[in-house]
Design a protein around this motif. Structure first.
Motif, PDB file in Angstrom:
ATOM      1  N   LEU A 142       0.834  -1.207   0.000  1.00  0.00           N
ATOM      2  CA  LEU A 142       0.000   0.000   0.000  1.00  0.00           C
ATOM      3  C   LEU A 142       0.864   1.251   0.000  1.00  0.00           C
ATOM      4  O   LEU A 142       1.954   1.258   0.599  1.00  0.00           O
ATOM      5  CB  LEU A 142      -0.905  -0.008   1.231  1.00  0.00           C
ATOM      6  N   PRO A 143       0.387   2.330  -0.629  1.00  0.00           N
ATOM      7  CA  PRO A 143       1.214   3.544  -0.793  1.00  0.00           C
ATOM      8  C   PRO A 143       1.240   4.399   0.468  1.00  0.00           C
ATOM      9  O   PRO A 143       0.755   5.531   0.474  1.00  0.00           O
ATOM     10  CB  PRO A 143       0.546   4.253  -1.963  1.00  0.00           C
ATOM     11  N   THR A 144       1.818   3.898   1.522  1.00  0.00           N
ATOM     12  CA  THR A 144       1.900   4.649   2.780  1.00  0.00           C
ATOM     13  C   THR A 144       3.106   5.589   2.814  1.00  0.00           C
ATOM     14  O   THR A 144       3.176   6.465   3.670  1.00  0.00           O
ATOM     15  CB  THR A 144       1.993   3.680   3.972  1.00  0.00           C
ATOM     16  N   GLY A 145       4.038   5.414   1.891  1.00  0.00           N
ATOM     17  CA  GLY A 145       5.246   6.244   1.877  1.00  0.00           C
ATOM     18  C   GLY A 145       5.021   7.541   1.115  1.00  0.00           C
ATOM     19  O   GLY A 145       4.219   7.609   0.170  1.00  0.00           O
ATOM     20  N   SER A 146       5.761   8.562   1.527  1.00  0.00           N
ATOM     21  CA  SER A 146       5.675   9.862   0.859  1.00  0.00           C
ATOM     22  C   SER A 146       6.198   9.762  -0.579  1.00  0.00           C
ATOM     23  O   SER A 146       7.164   9.042  -0.850  1.00  0.00           O
ATOM     24  CB  SER A 146       6.522  10.872   1.634  1.00  0.00           C
ATOM     25  N   THR A 147       5.576  10.513  -1.487  1.00  0.00           N
ATOM     26  CA  THR A 147       6.049  10.549  -2.876  1.00  0.00           C
ATOM     27  C   THR A 147       6.578  11.941  -3.225  1.00  0.00           C
ATOM     28  O   THR A 147       6.729  12.281  -4.391  1.00  0.00           O
ATOM     29  CB  THR A 147       4.930  10.135  -3.861  1.00  0.00           C
ATOM     30  N   ASN A 148       6.872  12.756  -2.206  1.00  0.00           N
ATOM     31  CA  ASN A 148       7.434  14.092  -2.455  1.00  0.00           C
ATOM     32  C   ASN A 148       8.933  13.973  -2.747  1.00  0.00           C
ATOM     33  O   ASN A 148       9.599  13.081  -2.241  1.00  0.00           O
ATOM     34  CB  ASN A 148       7.252  14.988  -1.221  1.00  0.00           C
ATOM     35  N   GLY A 149       9.434  14.881  -3.541  1.00  0.00           N
ATOM     36  CA  GLY A 149      10.863  14.893  -3.835  1.00  0.00           C
ATOM     37  C   GLY A 149      11.206  14.023  -5.036  1.00  0.00           C
ATOM     38  O   GLY A 149      10.362  13.305  -5.580  1.00  0.00           O
ATOM     39  N   ASN A 150      12.490  14.126  -5.417  1.00  0.00           N
ATOM     40  CA  ASN A 150      12.946  13.405  -6.613  1.00  0.00           C
ATOM     41  C   ASN A 150      13.289  11.948  -6.347  1.00  0.00           C
ATOM     42  O   ASN A 150      13.388  11.148  -7.258  1.00  0.00           O
ATOM     43  CB  ASN A 150      14.188  14.097  -7.174  1.00  0.00           C
ATOM     44  N   TYR A 151      13.552  11.638  -5.095  1.00  0.00           N
ATOM     45  CA  TYR A 151      13.922  10.256  -4.763  1.00  0.00           C
ATOM     46  C   TYR A 151      13.137   9.878  -3.504  1.00  0.00           C
ATOM     47  O   TYR A 151      13.683   9.800  -2.404  1.00  0.00           O
ATOM     48  CB  TYR A 151      15.433  10.165  -4.541  1.00  0.00           C
ATOM     49  N   SER A 152      11.865   9.683  -3.688  1.00  0.00           N
ATOM     50  CA  SER A 152      10.942   9.528  -2.553  1.00  0.00           C
ATOM     51  C   SER A 152      10.972   8.104  -1.999  1.00  0.00           C
ATOM     52  O   SER A 152      11.252   7.150  -2.721  1.00  0.00           O
ATOM     53  CB  SER A 152       9.532   9.886  -3.005  1.00  0.00           C
ATOM     54  N   PRO A 153      10.666   7.990  -0.703  1.00  0.00           N
ATOM     55  CA  PRO A 153      10.647   6.639  -0.107  1.00  0.00           C
ATOM     56  C   PRO A 153       9.482   5.776  -0.612  1.00  0.00           C
ATOM     57  O   PRO A 153       9.588   4.550  -0.596  1.00  0.00           O
ATOM     58  CB  PRO A 153      10.505   6.915   1.396  1.00  0.00           C
ATOM     59  N   GLY A 154       8.382   6.394  -1.034  1.00  0.00           N
ATOM     60  CA  GLY A 154       7.260   5.633  -1.583  1.00  0.00           C
ATOM     61  C   GLY A 154       7.099   5.921  -3.064  1.00  0.00           C
ATOM     62  O   GLY A 154       7.644   6.900  -3.572  1.00  0.00           O
ATOM     63  N   ASP A 155       6.376   5.055  -3.787  1.00  0.00           N
ATOM     64  CA  ASP A 155       6.154   5.338  -5.211  1.00  0.00           C
ATOM     65  C   ASP A 155       4.683   5.647  -5.523  1.00  0.00           C
ATOM     66  O   ASP A 155       4.341   5.935  -6.661  1.00  0.00           O
ATOM     67  CB  ASP A 155       6.702   4.212  -6.099  1.00  0.00           C
ATOM     68  N   GLY A 156       3.809   5.564  -4.523  1.00  0.00           N
ATOM     69  CA  GLY A 156       2.417   5.950  -4.706  1.00  0.00           C
ATOM     70  C   GLY A 156       1.534   4.913  -5.363  1.00  0.00           C
ATOM     71  O   GLY A 156       0.363   5.180  -5.659  1.00  0.00           O
ATOM     72  N   SER A 157       2.061   3.728  -5.581  1.00  0.00           N
ATOM     73  CA  SER A 157       1.251   2.717  -6.285  1.00  0.00           C
ATOM     74  C   SER A 157       0.716   1.671  -5.320  1.00  0.00           C
ATOM     75  O   SER A 157       1.278   1.460  -4.245  1.00  0.00           O
ATOM     76  CB  SER A 157       2.095   2.012  -7.353  1.00  0.00           C
TER      77      SER A 157
END
Lengths: 178, 290
Positions: free
Chosen positions: B143-158
């Motif tokens: 699940l997309p619980t990680g942040s997708t902010n920034g150029n190298y984000s910890p999550g990918d939003g998928s």
């Protein structure tokens, strides 16, 4: 291919080592119950079984590292140190092992008590706990009423699972002393 | 430095740094197999690379492109009964990389909680006189619980869904584990679309030491991991390819505690277009079961 060959060799080698361990003779001591259990090959995997068993109230918890339970992964046997002043709840042992993820095969016990004959049955009553066993076997011939003996034998899993409260535990005798 | 001292420090470094290959089995495949058992594990995974590949060929990296990913996983598992478990894995990710932006190498980084993975291992056990084995099917969701902010984000939003089929066989002195898995990766934020991934892991281990009285022992294992990832896209370019990694695993346990250290080296890689190598992986974790 080389990897598969190596794996095969390791498997065969290990199978040989385990077989040698499985045939280790059983030496029963007083105040012990030994259970042959299918699949006990790793203590980390059987940690829950040991934990379940260690909660049983009739164990002598001064033995085997403080919980009264000894797991032998080479012989696939669990030894319980028993408190001889308490009755042994065999169905509770069975339940603890099954809930722990394993399958008991047979119970071995060495029991001290005095013999009585009731309604054609040969009973053995333990003096301290008052636990009663119905003892069966060809070597009971000649055993006299009221004699105090040590008997060794097997208790089947089936007899344990069908045991009702107050009913004697059925022990098939293999050896008698005393 | 003497050879012995070099070996000692190398081994110490290995033990300190070394990922559970059991990607769908938090704590271990082995435990907890008992009803109402539970456990958790914390493990540190680290990988880095500055090797550039074009297809399966190593190529020069004059601009110093590199990447490193450090992940701390918190993993937990609950066993309803021996056949049914529920597991979760939450990563805390710290990533850095040097990538090309308009022909110029730029450093990018990102850190924070990543995407949680929830799985439900369904197992069928067979206990034999001197062995135990199981086969398992594990459906999973990421699940997309990680942040997708920034150029190298910890999550990918998928939202990604996975399934694994595994089998293990264990005797007192031998452990074997096989796991075939597939991840169907969804479309994420910022144009990220990881390709679907199929993988196969083999763990073969020897149990050289065990003390029945203290329930203490050691497993020595060897891991082989194969991965095929479809062509995809992240914020730095093309992703995906094939790789085969291998390396040793050492496990020490005492009672319900287990420490696992692992190193994996990529034997073979074949990437789409030009990408950095997946890199060497180190992993160390400690787990407890109750």
């Amino acid at each position: 291919m080389k990897f598969l060959s190596s794996l095969f060799i390791v498997t065969i080698f290990s199978a040989g080592l385990s077989h040698a361990a499985e045939t280790a003779p059983l030496e029963l001591k007083d105040n012990q119950a030994v259970i042959q259990v299918k699949g006990v090959v790793c203590s980390f995997c059987a940690y829950g079984t040991e934990k379940n068993l260690s909660k049983l109230s009739f164990l002598d918890k001064s033995q085997y590292g403080g919980d009264g339970v000894l797991l032998d992964i080479n012989t696939h046997r669990i030894t319980l140190a028993l408190d001889n002043s308490k009755t042994v709840d065999y169905p509770a042992i069975n339940n603890a092992i099954i809930k722990g993820g394993y399958d008991p095969v047979v119970y071995f016990a060495r029991v001290h008590g005095s013999v009585s004959r009731v309604n054609g049955k040969t009973l053995l009553t333990c003096p301290k706990s008052g636990q009663v066993y119905e003892i069966k076997g060809e070597n009971l011939v000649g055993l006299s009423q009221s004699s105090a003996v040590y008997v060794e034998g097997e208790i089947t899993v089936e007899s344990v699972t069908t045991l009702t409260e107050g009913q004697p535990v059925t022990l098939v005798v293999s050896h008698i002393e005393g | 430095m003497s050879y012995q001292r070099y070996f000692f420090y190398s081994f110490g470094l290995f033990v300190m740094l070394a990922k559970s290959v059991l990607a769908h089995q938090p704590v271990m495949d082995m435990a907890p197999r008992w009803q109402d058992g539970y456990g958790f594990q914390i493990r540190q995974e680290y990988r880095s690379s500055d090797e550039l590949f074009s297809g399966d060929s190593n190529v020069d990296n004059p601009l110093g492109l590199d990447k490193s990913v450090s992940t701390i996983w918190l993993e937990g598992i609950y066993t309803f009964k021996r056949e049914v478990r529920l597991s979760f894995k939450i990563p805390y990710v710290d990533k850095k990389r040097t990538v090309l932006r308009n022909g110029t190498p730029i450093q990018e980084s990102g850190s924070g909680l990543g995407d949680i993975i929830i799985g439900m291992p369904l197992k069928s056990y067979t206990n034999q006189e001197s062995s135990t084995s199981n086969i398992a099917f594990t459906p999973s969701i990421r699940l997309p619980t990680g942040s997708t902010n920034g150029n190298y984000s910890p999550g990918d939003g998928s939202i990604d869904v996975g399934a694994s089929f595994s089998a293990s066989f264990e005797k007192a002195n031998l452990y074997q584990y096989y796991d075939l898995f597939y991840w169907k990766n969804g479309e994420g934020d910022n144009g990220i679309k990881q390709g679907d991934e199929i993988g196969f892991d083999v763990n073969v281990g020897w149990h050289p030491y065990h003390d029945n009285l203290t329930n203490e022992g050691v497993f020595l294992m060897w891991d082989v991991s194969a991965r095929v990832e479809e062509r995809g896209q992240d914020t730095a370019g093309i992703t995906g390819g094939k790789r085969l990694s291998t390396g040793p695993v050492i496990v020490y346990y005492q009672g319900g505690m287990m420490i696992r250290a692992e190193y994996k080296y990529p034997l073979y890689e074949d990437v789409y277009d030009t990408q950095l190598s997946f890199g060497q992986e180190f992993n160390i974790g400690i787990g407890f079961v109750f």
